[in-house]
Design an enzyme around this catalytic site. Sequence first.
Site, PDB file in Angstrom:
ATOM      1  N   TYR A 119      10.301  36.569 -12.675  1.00 49.61           N
ATOM      2  CA  TYR A 119      11.623  36.296 -13.248  1.00 49.61           C
ATOM      3  C   TYR A 119      11.630  36.444 -14.762  1.00 49.61           C
ATOM      4  CZ  TYR A 119      13.330  34.278  -8.859  1.00 49.61           C
ATOM      5  OH  TYR A 119      13.742  34.075  -7.569  1.00 49.61           O
ATOM      6  N   LYS A 142      -0.120   3.456  -4.402  1.00 51.72           N
ATOM      7  CA  LYS A 142       1.295   3.829  -4.546  1.00 51.72           C
ATOM      8  C   LYS A 142       1.453   5.351  -4.632  1.00 51.72           C
ATOM      9  CE  LYS A 142       0.991   3.373  -9.551  1.00 51.72           C
ATOM     10  NZ  LYS A 142       1.155   2.457 -10.705  1.00 51.72           N
TER      11      LYS A 142
HETATM   12  C1  LIG Z   1      -0.155   2.228 -11.236  1.00 52.86           C
HETATM   13  C2  LIG Z   1      -0.575   0.910 -11.717  1.00 52.86           C
HETATM   14  C3  LIG Z   1      -1.934   0.597 -11.841  1.00 52.86           C
HETATM   15  C4  LIG Z   1      -3.039   1.616 -11.655  1.00 52.86           C
HETATM   16  O1  LIG Z   1      -3.223   2.355 -12.839  1.00 52.86           O
HETATM   17  P1  LIG Z   1      -4.378   3.460 -12.996  1.00 52.86           P
HETATM   18  O2  LIG Z   1      -4.315   3.861 -14.410  1.00 52.86           O
HETATM   19  O3  LIG Z   1      -4.005   4.567 -12.071  1.00 52.86           O
HETATM   20  O4  LIG Z   1      -5.655   2.814 -12.598  1.00 52.86           O
HETATM   21  C5  LIG Z   1      -2.256  -0.701 -12.183  1.00 52.86           C
HETATM   22  N1  LIG Z   1      -1.303  -1.638 -12.407  1.00 52.86           N
HETATM   23  C6  LIG Z   1       0.002  -1.365 -12.317  1.00 52.86           C
HETATM   24  C7  LIG Z   1       1.007  -2.418 -12.584  1.00 52.86           C
HETATM   25  C8  LIG Z   1       0.417  -0.079 -11.977  1.00 52.86           C
HETATM   26  O5  LIG Z   1       1.731   0.191 -11.904  1.00 52.86           O
END
Ligand SMILES: *Cc1c(COP(=O)(O)O)cnc(C)c1O
Length: 372
Positions: free
Chosen positions: A261, A33
């Site tokens: 800035y 993702k």
């Molecule tokens: C993002 C996510 C993961 C992965 O988590 P990590 O800590 O990056 O391994 C797993 N399960 C769900 C439901 C997530 O949203």
Amino acid sequence: MIAELRIDLGAIARNVDALSELVAPARVVPVVKSNAYGHGLVEVARAIAGRVSRLAVYELDEALALREAGITTPIHVLGPIRAASLDDAHTAGVELTLWDGGSYLDDVASAAHHGGSPFHVHAKIDTGVARLGMRVADAPARLRRYAEHPSLELAGVFSHLAAAEEMDSTFTREQLDAFATATRNVSPDVERHIAATAAAMLWPETRLDSIRAGIGIYGLWPSPETELTMRDRGFALQPALEWRTKLVLVHDVPAHTPVGYGCAYHTKRPSRIGVLPIGYAEGLPRNAGDRGHVLVAGQRCRIVGRVCMNMSFVDCTEAPDALPGSPVILIGRDAYTAIGADELAAATGTIAYEIVTRLPAHVPRNYLVAAP
Ligand SMILES: *Cc1c(COP(=O)(O)O)cnc(C)c1O
């Protein structure tokens, strides 16, 4: 070249393999993702799709982009899919996350009916994050309904942990118990998954049938404690991302010169101030000034002043060789030293997850291709 992101796809593949070995016989479901945590959705998925039985994304558009790119591996969409898109989701063969017992369930069933085959679903149970999922009390009846529903194929039951990085907390065990209670009547053929990277590392009892691994496959640690514990056990990961740029300009200035800035920084001595063509719009946190470091010509140099939208400043006084065009490493390593996403995160009050996922998609990414 304003900035360059170098992504070592071989490192990601090796991290998937290392995690797979660690958690076997449980399987690793890589989470790609948020543009594969900033590493590039399609390229990362292509590099590892052949090694795994399923990928996970957050939203339907990510799954559709993977299908568009020719990736045929099963894909689980972890987040909600709006009812109007269920037909597209079914056509693309994605596995959806379901917790509803009302009209959304009817929408899913009708999409399955239109498509002529059951919808593959992972039922989500909220065991203590108060985010997505059905309540534990509702789970037994609802899961039975899903299992018996002619339009559904119950591929998995899952939950998410709230405090897996904390080894002295009892909450992970409470969530695991709640999950076992909620799913006790579900057929053993249905895949059970609750662990993300941290839990899979620190709490072996959470590995169940599969783990959803995000941060770890990119070679980053969920927390400093996780890193310490796992390094002690001889387990290593390989960071896959490097972030580089070049100095645009170097100013030789006297002491007490204001920089940037708000004149928020004044040089304390005669200084060489380098200008970087990277600002918060490129993903460098605005508060990195006076906290973060970069590597310039083999020297660790402090970011100074306020980070601008597209530019920032570094104190290169200790790097007398630094000139316009000199290479700068924001994340990565040179022959002597390294700066990790975790270091920049700690310096700016956030976590490595946020640093990498905020690297904008428009910054070019150069891929080192995985060895076969
Ligand atoms: C993002 C996510 C993961 C992965 O988590 P990590 O800590 O990056 O391994 C797993 N399960 C769900 C439901 C997530 O949203």
